[in-house]
Design a protein around this motif. Structure first.
Motif, PDB file in Angstrom:
ATOM      1  N   VAL A 107       0.845  -1.182   0.000  1.00 47.61           N
ATOM      2  CA  VAL A 107       0.000   0.000   0.000  1.00 47.61           C
ATOM      3  C   VAL A 107       0.886   1.238   0.000  1.00 47.61           C
ATOM      4  O   VAL A 107       1.755   1.396   0.867  1.00 47.61           O
ATOM      5  CB  VAL A 107      -0.926   0.036   1.232  1.00 47.61           C
ATOM      6  CG1 VAL A 107      -1.817   1.273   1.182  1.00 47.61           C
ATOM      7  CG2 VAL A 107      -1.774  -1.230   1.316  1.00 47.61           C
ATOM      8  N   ASP A 108       0.682   2.126  -0.964  1.00 40.96           N
ATOM      9  CA  ASP A 108       1.462   3.358  -1.034  1.00 40.96           C
ATOM     10  C   ASP A 108       0.593   4.429  -1.680  1.00 40.96           C
ATOM     11  O   ASP A 108      -0.425   4.122  -2.303  1.00 40.96           O
ATOM     12  CB  ASP A 108       2.754   3.150  -1.838  1.00 40.96           C
ATOM     13  CG  ASP A 108       3.893   4.032  -1.343  1.00 40.96           C
ATOM     14  OD1 ASP A 108       3.761   5.270  -1.472  1.00 40.96           O
ATOM     15  OD2 ASP A 108       4.897   3.502  -0.839  1.00 40.96           O
ATOM     16  N   SER A 109       1.010   5.695  -1.519  1.00 36.28           N
ATOM     17  CA  SER A 109       0.273   6.802  -2.129  1.00 36.28           C
ATOM     18  C   SER A 109       1.094   7.535  -3.183  1.00 36.28           C
ATOM     19  O   SER A 109       0.578   8.467  -3.812  1.00 36.28           O
ATOM     20  CB  SER A 109      -0.155   7.811  -1.044  1.00 36.28           C
ATOM     21  OG  SER A 109       0.972   8.331  -0.358  1.00 36.28           O
ATOM     22  N   ASP A 110       2.345   7.119  -3.394  1.00 35.11           N
ATOM     23  CA  ASP A 110       3.224   7.759  -4.367  1.00 35.11           C
ATOM     24  C   ASP A 110       3.008   7.103  -5.737  1.00 35.11           C
ATOM     25  O   ASP A 110       3.253   5.908  -5.899  1.00 35.11           O
ATOM     26  CB  ASP A 110       4.672   7.590  -3.915  1.00 35.11           C
ATOM     27  CG  ASP A 110       5.674   8.317  -4.803  1.00 35.11           C
ATOM     28  OD1 ASP A 110       5.458   8.374  -6.025  1.00 35.11           O
ATOM     29  OD2 ASP A 110       6.679   8.815  -4.265  1.00 35.11           O
ATOM     30  N   PRO A 111       2.558   7.859  -6.748  1.00 35.89           N
ATOM     31  CA  PRO A 111       2.284   7.256  -8.058  1.00 35.89           C
ATOM     32  C   PRO A 111       3.499   6.563  -8.674  1.00 35.89           C
ATOM     33  O   PRO A 111       3.364   5.518  -9.317  1.00 35.89           O
ATOM     34  CB  PRO A 111       1.841   8.446  -8.914  1.00 35.89           C
ATOM     35  CG  PRO A 111       1.373   9.469  -7.949  1.00 35.89           C
ATOM     36  CD  PRO A 111       2.218   9.300  -6.723  1.00 35.89           C
ATOM     37  N   ALA A 112       4.695   7.137  -8.489  1.00 38.65           N
ATOM     38  CA  ALA A 112       5.896   6.526  -9.050  1.00 38.65           C
ATOM     39  C   ALA A 112       6.201   5.199  -8.369  1.00 38.65           C
ATOM     40  O   ALA A 112       6.580   4.218  -9.011  1.00 38.65           O
ATOM     41  CB  ALA A 112       7.082   7.477  -8.919  1.00 38.65           C
ATOM     42  N   VAL A 129      -1.833  -1.578  -3.965  1.00 42.71           N
ATOM     43  CA  VAL A 129      -3.025  -0.771  -3.738  1.00 42.71           C
ATOM     44  C   VAL A 129      -2.618   0.666  -3.440  1.00 42.71           C
ATOM     45  O   VAL A 129      -1.659   0.908  -2.699  1.00 42.71           O
ATOM     46  CB  VAL A 129      -3.846  -1.338  -2.555  1.00 42.71           C
ATOM     47  CG1 VAL A 129      -4.990  -0.412  -2.187  1.00 42.71           C
ATOM     48  CG2 VAL A 129      -4.370  -2.732  -2.887  1.00 42.71           C
ATOM     49  N   GLU A 130      -3.359   1.604  -3.996  1.00 42.39           N
ATOM     50  CA  GLU A 130      -3.133   3.020  -3.685  1.00 42.39           C
ATOM     51  C   GLU A 130      -4.028   3.433  -2.525  1.00 42.39           C
ATOM     52  O   GLU A 130      -5.253   3.292  -2.579  1.00 42.39           O
ATOM     53  CB  GLU A 130      -3.434   3.889  -4.908  1.00 42.39           C
ATOM     54  CG  GLU A 130      -3.202   5.370  -4.659  1.00 42.39           C
ATOM     55  CD  GLU A 130      -3.402   6.224  -5.903  1.00 42.39           C
ATOM     56  OE1 GLU A 130      -3.142   7.437  -5.823  1.00 42.39           O
ATOM     57  OE2 GLU A 130      -3.825   5.672  -6.940  1.00 42.39           O
ATOM     58  N   ALA A 131      -3.414   3.932  -1.462  1.00 45.36           N
ATOM     59  CA  ALA A 131      -4.159   4.430  -0.305  1.00 45.36           C
ATOM     60  C   ALA A 131      -3.225   5.280   0.533  1.00 45.36           C
ATOM     61  O   ALA A 131      -2.001   5.215   0.388  1.00 45.36           O
ATOM     62  CB  ALA A 131      -4.738   3.279   0.527  1.00 45.36           C
ATOM     63  N   ASP A 132      -3.809   6.063   1.432  1.00 42.55           N
ATOM     64  CA  ASP A 132      -3.060   7.025   2.234  1.00 42.55           C
ATOM     65  C   ASP A 132      -3.051   6.594   3.691  1.00 42.55           C
ATOM     66  O   ASP A 132      -4.121   6.372   4.278  1.00 42.55           O
ATOM     67  CB  ASP A 132      -3.695   8.411   2.094  1.00 42.55           C
ATOM     68  CG  ASP A 132      -2.806   9.532   2.608  1.00 42.55           C
ATOM     69  OD1 ASP A 132      -2.121   9.340   3.631  1.00 42.55           O
ATOM     70  OD2 ASP A 132      -2.791  10.613   1.987  1.00 42.55           O
ATOM     71  N   LEU A 133      -1.869   6.482   4.273  1.00 45.81           N
ATOM     72  CA  LEU A 133      -1.727   6.077   5.671  1.00 45.81           C
ATOM     73  C   LEU A 133      -2.516   6.988   6.605  1.00 45.81           C
ATOM     74  O   LEU A 133      -2.989   6.537   7.659  1.00 45.81           O
ATOM     75  CB  LEU A 133      -0.235   6.103   6.056  1.00 45.81           C
ATOM     76  CG  LEU A 133       0.121   5.898   7.525  1.00 45.81           C
ATOM     77  CD1 LEU A 133      -0.347   4.535   8.015  1.00 45.81           C
ATOM     78  CD2 LEU A 133       1.620   6.055   7.739  1.00 45.81           C
ATOM     79  N   ARG A 134      -2.681   8.244   6.237  1.00 41.56           N
ATOM     80  CA  ARG A 134      -3.374   9.187   7.111  1.00 41.56           C
ATOM     81  C   ARG A 134      -4.867   8.905   7.226  1.00 41.56           C
ATOM     82  O   ARG A 134      -5.554   9.501   8.067  1.00 41.56           O
ATOM     83  CB  ARG A 134      -3.143  10.622   6.612  1.00 41.56           C
ATOM     84  CG  ARG A 134      -1.684  11.073   6.725  1.00 41.56           C
ATOM     85  CD  ARG A 134      -1.437  12.367   5.990  1.00 41.56           C
ATOM     86  NE  ARG A 134      -1.603  12.191   4.542  1.00 41.56           N
ATOM     87  CZ  ARG A 134      -1.386  13.161   3.646  1.00 41.56           C
ATOM     88  NH1 ARG A 134      -0.992  14.355   4.056  1.00 41.56           N
ATOM     89  NH2 ARG A 134      -1.546  12.920   2.355  1.00 41.56           N
ATOM     90  N   ARG A 135      -5.367   7.974   6.409  1.00 40.50           N
ATOM     91  CA  ARG A 135      -6.773   7.560   6.477  1.00 40.50           C
ATOM     92  C   ARG A 135      -6.825   6.041   6.651  1.00 40.50           C
ATOM     93  O   ARG A 135      -7.086   5.295   5.700  1.00 40.50           O
ATOM     94  CB  ARG A 135      -7.518   8.017   5.220  1.00 40.50           C
ATOM     95  CG  ARG A 135      -7.594   9.539   5.098  1.00 40.50           C
ATOM     96  CD  ARG A 135      -8.483   9.989   3.949  1.00 40.50           C
ATOM     97  NE  ARG A 135      -7.819   9.781   2.655  1.00 40.50           N
ATOM     98  CZ  ARG A 135      -6.987  10.653   2.098  1.00 40.50           C
ATOM     99  NH1 ARG A 135      -6.670  11.764   2.729  1.00 40.50           N
ATOM    100  NH2 ARG A 135      -6.445  10.399   0.917  1.00 40.50           N
ATOM    101  N   PRO A 136      -6.569   5.580   7.884  1.00 42.81           N
ATOM    102  CA  PRO A 136      -6.406   4.135   8.117  1.00 42.81           C
ATOM    103  C   PRO A 136      -7.614   3.288   7.742  1.00 42.81           C
ATOM    104  O   PRO A 136      -7.452   2.191   7.198  1.00 42.81           O
ATOM    105  CB  PRO A 136      -6.121   4.051   9.626  1.00 42.81           C
ATOM    106  CG  PRO A 136      -5.636   5.410  10.005  1.00 42.81           C
ATOM    107  CD  PRO A 136      -6.342   6.363   9.102  1.00 42.81           C
ATOM    108  N   ALA A 137      -8.816   3.769   8.024  1.00 40.29           N
ATOM    109  CA  ALA A 137     -10.004   2.964   7.715  1.00 40.29           C
ATOM    110  C   ALA A 137     -10.119   2.741   6.209  1.00 40.29           C
ATOM    111  O   ALA A 137     -10.394   1.620   5.753  1.00 40.29           O
ATOM    112  CB  ALA A 137     -11.264   3.645   8.258  1.00 40.29           C
ATOM    113  N   GLU A 138      -9.899   3.797   5.434  1.00 40.13           N
ATOM    114  CA  GLU A 138      -9.939   3.662   3.980  1.00 40.13           C
ATOM    115  C   GLU A 138      -8.818   2.759   3.489  1.00 40.13           C
ATOM    116  O   GLU A 138      -9.002   1.982   2.546  1.00 40.13           O
ATOM    117  CB  GLU A 138      -9.829   5.039   3.324  1.00 40.13           C
ATOM    118  CG  GLU A 138     -11.020   5.946   3.594  1.00 40.13           C
ATOM    119  CD  GLU A 138     -10.841   7.322   2.979  1.00 40.13           C
ATOM    120  OE1 GLU A 138     -10.002   7.458   2.059  1.00 40.13           O
ATOM    121  OE2 GLU A 138     -11.536   8.263   3.404  1.00 40.13           O
TER     122      GLU A 138
END
Length: 276
Positions: free
Chosen positions: A113-118, A137-146
């Motif tokens: 899981v990462d949010s960096d496109p590269a 998977v693309e997701a942001d650690l700052r939104r754990p539930a998502e």
């Protein structure tokens, strides 16, 4: 965004956390130069000038994560792994997380899981095709539930969550509630593996090195003290030896132990007073 050729990583105009940290350990193809400059390389070089051992610290962290995952797989039987913020695949032929996991348990599902496109592009190119049990998977650690929802893991079953040098990009007052929200839904038996740059080890200027990277445009990062690491792992049963430099955690007691400025700890989602 530049059209992909042999390198799946898009051309970037500034340094990235993933690019700079990869370059610390010899990564060569993670970030393309821009306008005659290589900003991630410049950020990494500034950090190494202050703290030459940063590259070894990153490699020691990889070994710590590998030992902790092996323990979760072999002693507890965890069959799901979520690696949050993995960054670019390790250079120099060093194994990715799913290689380490599948060497011990080929059927285990591994989710990056990462949010960096590269980073996502590179992971899909190099890691996501290796096995049906691997996904990116693309997701942001700052939104754990998502993030947990996007990962697709079964929260009714134990999962091993890896956070190696990624919470460091959040100030403590933001990182603690993120961890609480991440830990709360995990099933009993889950493992949370955390490693963070260490503040105050032998007067090593760790924070100064992180600041040097930020001064060149990389994201701000924060070294942690041991009490701060304990805050991040609150609500979990700490596995032995607790929170220590990663070169000591889960280490063969007879092996020589180099000192590196990274703290590691493994928390177990279970009952107080009992651990695997």
């Amino acid at each position: 965004m530049q059209q992909r050729t042999e390198n799946p990583v898009a051309m970037l105009s500034g340094p990235t956390a993933a690019g700079a940290w990869s370059l610390l350990t010899g990564g060569q193809d993670c970030v393309a130069p821009h306008a005659g400059r290589d900003p991630s390389r410049e950020a990494a070089a500034a950090a190494v000038e202050i703290l030459p051992g940063l590259g070894e610290a990153v490699r020691a962290t990889e070994k710590f994560v590998a030992r902790a995952l092996r323990r979760a797989l072999e002693q507890v039987g965890v069959r799901q792994v979520v690696h949050i913020g993995p960054g670019f695949p390790p250079p120099g032929g060093r194994p990715c997380t799913h290689h380490l996991v599948h060497a011990h348990a080929p059927q285990v599902r591994v989710v990056y899981v990462d949010s960096d496109p590269a980073v996502l592009a590179c992971l899909r190119e190099r890691c996501g095709r290796d096995a049906e049990a691997v996904s990116v998977v693309e997701a942001d650690l700052r939104r754990p539930a998502e993030l947990l929802a996007a990962s697709g893991v079964d929260l009714g079953q134990p999962v091993a969550v890896v956070l190696a040098n990624v919470l460091t990009f959040l100030p403590l007052e933001a990182a603690v509630p993120v961890m609480q929200d991440l830990i709360a839904p995990l099933a009993l038996g889950s493992h949370v593996i955390v490693a963070e740059p260490m503040a105050g080890l032998l007067d090593e200027p760790v924070q100064a090195a992180l600041n040097a990277m930020a001064a060149r445009g990389a994201p701000a990062a924060y070294a942690r003290t041991r009490p701060q690491m304990l805050e991040l792992l609150a609500g979990l049963v700490l596995l032995e030896p607790g929170v220590y430099p990663v070169s000591f955690c889960l280490q063969d007691p007879l092996a020589p132990v180099p000192m590196v400025p990274v703290l590691g700890g493994v928390g177990w989602r279970g009952w107080d007073g009992w651990s695997p």
